[in-house]
Scaffold this motif. Structure first.
Motif, short mmCIF file in Angstrom:
data_model
loop_
_atom_site.label_atom_id
_atom_site.label_comp_id
_atom_site.label_asym_id
_atom_site.label_seq_id
_atom_site.Cartn_x
_atom_site.Cartn_y
_atom_site.Cartn_z
N SER A 1 0.85 -1.19 0.00
CA SER A 1 0.00 0.00 0.00
C SER A 1 0.88 1.24 0.00
N LEU A 2 0.67 2.10 -0.98
CA LEU A 2 1.39 3.37 -1.06
C LEU A 2 0.36 4.48 -0.93
N GLN A 3 0.54 5.32 0.07
CA GLN A 3 -0.42 6.41 0.29
C GLN A 3 0.27 7.75 0.13
N ASN A 4 -0.03 8.44 -0.94
CA ASN A 4 0.52 9.79 -1.20
C ASN A 4 2.03 9.85 -0.93
N VAL A 5 2.72 8.90 -1.47
CA VAL A 5 4.15 8.80 -1.18
C VAL A 5 4.97 9.79 -2.01
N THR A 6 5.74 10.60 -1.32
CA THR A 6 6.68 11.52 -1.97
C THR A 6 8.05 11.28 -1.35
N LYS A 7 9.05 11.22 -2.21
CA LYS A 7 10.42 11.10 -1.72
C LYS A 7 11.26 12.21 -2.32
#
Lengths: 308, 275
Positions: free
Chosen positions: A3-9
């Motif tokens: 699950s990726l939730q609004n992922v920013t790197k």
């Protein structure tokens, strides 16, 4: 599974991954994107090597960064070449198995078995530095799955392999994925398609499309195709195209060039061929790039709302 | 290549999932792997040069003028626990992360459960064993050249000092190695100069956290030089007993390694750095 939730790197002021949200179930998933799109960063987040700057990543329900239980269930084959020089593939994979917690008897057994499966059984006692890139790639792959993980993550896994080895490893990985989960990142569509994976397309750090390979193709095919004509009779050609009703967009970058956007490229081609037969002079016809790079570019435009 | 369906049989392997706690085995494995990496001709040649260097210096000095036992001991102390150990650890401990990044092996290790800690502690052990081994050979050669009286006592004393120097300095260099992996060597040289050789000689509280103060104090204690020291020199040694000095080094090592491990566990390397 993932699950990726609004992922920013972010890497300082550079964006690696930008606001990615996705839910992946158990199965085979392909991550497709050109070089520099953010695939490796996304895999780094999934495999617990990177922590998202914003948002959350959960693998098997937990954040993987620094989580030993989750890490023990993940196998990762990175894209970067293995330049360990002195060790043999057997020593290398055994070393990784020992780091995975297997005892001194079990680790070499697993290493030998995995190396046998990737076709390195005979070459497993040669130093890695003497092996071809393709053979080192196989050694990396063996190290990734020898501990029998529940999720196997492969970054450009078939890079440097000859066609026969590629075919064999595709079969190997596909068989693997029958009972467990697999994420494969590649910039080659046919590699991912060969695994019959669901696709996620990443561009500029953003997830711009996801679905089956068929759905992605349908999405791309639904976009208008741009065809550029070099002709001395721009106005006449424009009139013919508009009359035929195949035009989505039309513009003239210069006085002898006409660019027509159409969803019916075949019909447009027939129509222009007929006009040429009737005496229209067309010097050059350039169809839009339909290669993967072209598809990426069009998906990017679609994502940004340039094309509707 | 065998038929691919065999991979499904992986479940048949007796130990389907690894045991939870096998940390020491992993550290031992890394130690062995790192020592194996050090067994290359250039590294062995470097070790040999390192082992010969103190003996060569001692030989050159003895040819110039005769030196007494105390002078011999002082020279051995400066040449081996202070110089050779530091140089050896700069080569073996500093690249703990940088070497892995350069070889493309960091990610393979870091993705394993406890891979990062095992890498740090395994490399620490390998660095101590390698440098300690070279230093002990150097000690034997130097004693052979200088032939002091009561050599057994000196061997025992210097073995402990070498061990403490290696353990303490390796832990000290672990910090710059994990904080600035790409500049670890330069940072460690800076740390050695500033912390060990500058702050260590400051007669202030700051020298209490240096290994050099503990080693000097042990040397003075075991050589029974304390009463003979000029009053101004007593500022550079500590008055506590030998067990306290050893305990202080152990505490320092624990703190430094724990901090380095904590930092390494949180380190993130962008793919561009790994590649």
């Amino acid at each position: 599974m993932l699950s990726l939730q609004n992922v920013t790197k972010l890497y300082g002021t550079v964006i690696g991954v930008n606001d990615v949200s996705a839910e992946l179930r158990q199965g085979v998933h392909g991550l497709l994107g050109p070089n520099g799109a953010g695939k490796t960063t996304l895999l780094g987040l999934i495999t617990g090597q990177l922590r998202p700057t914003i948002g959350s990543v959960n693998v098997f329900g937990k954040a993987p960064f620094g989580n030993r239980r989750i890490l023990s269930r993940i196998g990762y084959c990175p894209a970067a070449d293995l330049t360990e020089r002195n060790a043999t593939p057997r020593e290398w994979v055994t070393y990784l198995m020992r780091l995975s917690g297997f005892d001194i008897a079990e680790a070499p057994r697993r290493a030998a078995r995995a190396l046998d499966e990737v076709g390195l059984g005979e070459a497993c006692t040669r130093p890695l530095s003497t092996l071809s890139k393709g053979m080192r790639q196989r050694a990396k792959l063996a190290g990734a799955f020898a501990h029998d993980p529940d999720l196997l993550v492969l970054d450009e896994p078939f890079d440097g392999l000859d066609p026969v080895a590629r075919h064999d490893l595709v079969n190997l990985v596909r068989t693997w994925a029958q009972t467990r989960s697999l994420i494969v990142a590649s910039h080659l569509l046919h590699e991912v398609e060969a695994l019959r994976a669901d696709l996620a397309v990443i561009l500029g750090g953003r997830l711009v499309a996801n679905g089956t390979a068929g759905e992605i193709r349908e999405l791309v095919d639904a976009l208008p195709t741009e065809v550029k004509f070099k002709t001395s009779s721009v106005e006449k050609l424009a009139q013919i195209a508009c009359t035929a009703g195949v035009v989505e967009t039309l513009h003239m970058p210069d006085e002898d060039t006409l660019v027509i956007g159409t969803r019916q490229a075949g019909l447009l081609a027939d129509m222009v061929a007929k006009a040429v037969d009737d005496g229209l002079v067309v010097h050059e016809v350039i169809a839009e790039d339909r290669t993967l790079e072209g598809i990426f570019s069009r998906l990017m435009k679609l994502h940004r709302g340039v094309e509707q | 290549m065998k038929d691919s369906p065999q991979i499904a049989d992986a479940h048949d392997l007796s130990q389907s999932h690894p045991p939870e706690e096998n940390w020491f085995a992993a550290i031992r494995t890394v130690t062995g792997f790192q020592l194996n990496r050090l067994m290359t001709r250039p590294r062995l040649a470097m070790g040999l040069v390192g082992a010969l260097f103190p003996a060569a210096v001692m030989f050159a000095v003895m040819r110039t003028a005769p030196i007494n036992r105390d002078m011999t001991v002082a020279m051995i102390y400066v040449l081996i626990p202070e110089a050779l150990c530091v140089l050896g650890l700069l080569v073996t401990m500093c690249p703990v992360v940088a070497d892995e990044l350069e070889r493309g092996t960091w990610i393979h290790v870091a993705v394993r459960p406890r891979g990062r800690q095992s890498l740090l502690l395994g490399t620490f052990a390998a660095a101590v064993i390698w440098t300690g081994g070279v230093s002990l050979v150097a000690l034997m050669l130097t004693l052979l050249i200088s032939q002091p009286t009561q050599p057994i006592g000196l061997v025992v004393m210097f073995t402990i000092l070498i061990g403490m120097s290696c353990v303490g300095r390796a832990a000290l260099f672990a910090l710059p190695a994990v904080i600035l992996p790409k500049r670890a060597l330069i940072a460690s040289v800076g740390v050695a100069l500033v912390v060990e050789y500058f702050a260590g000689l400051l007669p202030a509280v700051v020298n209490q956290v240096t290994v050099s103060l503990r080693l000097r104090s042990l040397l003075v204690e075991w050589m029974e030089w304390r009463n003979d020291l000029p009053i101004e020199m007593t500022l550079f040694v500590d008055n506590y007993s030998a067990p306290v000095q050893i305990l202080a080094v152990c505490i320092l090592v624990f703190i430094l390694l724990t901090t380095a491990g904590f930092i390494l566990n949180r380190r993130q390397f962008p793919p561009s750095v790994e590649n």
